[in-house]
Design an enzyme around this catalytic site. Structure first.
Site, short mmCIF file in Angstrom:
data_model
loop_
_atom_site.label_atom_id
_atom_site.label_comp_id
_atom_site.label_asym_id
_atom_site.label_seq_id
_atom_site.Cartn_x
_atom_site.Cartn_y
_atom_site.Cartn_z
N THR A 1 0.87 -1.10 -0.03
CA THR A 1 0.13 0.01 0.11
C THR A 1 0.70 1.44 -0.11
O THR A 1 0.40 2.28 -0.47
CB THR A 1 -1.03 0.01 1.31
OG1 THR A 1 -1.85 -1.12 1.11
CG2 THR A 1 -1.79 1.13 1.09
N SER B 1 1.12 -7.77 -0.96
CA SER B 1 1.76 -8.82 -0.26
C SER B 1 1.12 -9.96 -0.11
O SER B 1 1.60 -10.89 0.42
CB SER B 1 2.15 -8.14 1.16
OG SER B 1 0.96 -7.94 2.18
N THR C 1 1.06 -4.83 4.49
CA THR C 1 0.81 -5.35 5.68
C THR C 1 0.21 -6.75 5.88
O THR C 1 0.49 -7.14 6.94
CB THR C 1 0.07 -4.33 6.47
OG1 THR C 1 -1.28 -4.23 5.63
CG2 THR C 1 0.45 -2.72 6.25
N ASP C 2 -0.43 -7.14 4.68
CA ASP C 2 -1.23 -8.63 4.98
C ASP C 2 -0.28 -9.59 5.21
O ASP C 2 -0.40 -10.51 6.16
CB ASP C 2 -1.90 -8.83 3.68
CG ASP C 2 -3.17 -7.88 3.53
OD1 ASP C 2 -3.43 -7.16 4.68
OD2 ASP C 2 -3.80 -7.99 2.46
#
Length: 282
Positions: free
Chosen positions: A11, A53, A82-83
């Site tokens: 992101t 990710s 972030t995932d």
């Protein structure tokens, strides 16, 4: 001063497009370069294509490790979605155990230039990278968190990560990832059938099993038999708790006796992500 940026995607380096957020080449590199002291030199290793990710896996961890080791004395910032940040944090921490490198992971919930958390996280990552020391950390929401036991506990909030304490990582048997190994995280749940568990284990080389509380499982002979059969067949099974914190303590409850009799490994305080990486490297 020289610094290595590994930009994988995520992101932080996206911008709005016709179908939603999409990666934009050069966005992260330019933002970090603008923050550098005048005498600093930025080396870059940029994934092509840039990744959401959700698509990051063993071969990408190998790519990151190769880039880090190709620049032996440089502090490193890795920008990442972030995932799967928790998986990558565990992967780098364990694969580089004993190697004195300073590696700072960074991502954001809102892209650069959108008035969110990206700029602050990137500045924090830079400040952290320039401080002497070693280890893998995540710069996020004003915190510098050890990356060994990251937990993404909120899918939307800016302060979305916690770090669970982990045992100090020992140098692993392997220093990279065999992408051909078939490993997964499985979760016990009420009503799960032995047939389902056996079917999953039949196509895996090993698995992390998320068990109840401090180390219990249903006292179902068929379930326990499926686990014991997999262990006897040479499949690595490693237990972790479904609770975010506290870990496992075998022997606390009689309901766990059957589980531990199968030969399953005790993951202790490990997060599921850390336990999975342990299976990959040991």
């Amino acid at each position: 001063m020289r610094l290595l940026l590994i930009h994988t995607g995520g992101t932080i380096g996206m911008a709005p497009g016709p179908e939603g957020l999409r990666p934009v080449e050069g966005l992260v590199e330019g933002a970090l370069a603008a923050l550098l002291p005048p005498d600093a030199v930025l080396e870059t290793h940029v994934f092509s294509p840039l990744l959401d990710s959700a698509n990051v896996g063993p071969r990408h961890w190998n790519d990151m490790l190769s880039a880090i080791r190709a620049h032996p004395d440089l502090p490193v910032i890795i920008t990442h979605g972030t995932d799967t940040m928790a998986f990558t944090g565990a992967a780098l921490t364990q694969a580089m155990a004993g190697e004195t490198r300073r590696i700072i992971l960074c991502g954001s919930m809102v892209p650069l230039g959108e008035g969110g958390d990206a700029e602050g996280n990137l500045q924090l990552a830079l400040d952290a990278a320039l401080v002497p020391g070693a280890g893998v950390h995540l710069a996020f929401a004003g915190h510098l968190l050890p990356a060994a036991g990251l937990v993404k506990h909120d899918s939307h909030a800016a302060d979305s990560f916690r770090a669970q304490p982990q045992a100090e990582a020992a140098p692993p048997r392997r220093r990279d990832f065999d992408a051909a190994r078939r490993l997964a995280i499985l979760t016990l749940s009420p009503g799960m059938t032995a047939e389902l568990l056996s079917a999953a284990l039949s196509v895996l080389d090993g698995a992390v099993l998320r068990v109840f509380g401090s180390g219990t499982a249903m006292e179902d002979p068929a379930i326990l038999g499926a686990l014991a059969e997999a262990v006897a067949a040479g499949k690595r099974l490693r237990a972790v708790s479904q609770c975010e914190a506290g870990g496992l303590t075998p022997g606390t409850y009689a309901a766990g006796a059957g589980l531990w009799s199968t030969g399953i490994e005790n993951g202790g305080l490990e997060t599921p992500e850390a336990a999975l990486i342990h299976l990959w490297l040991n």
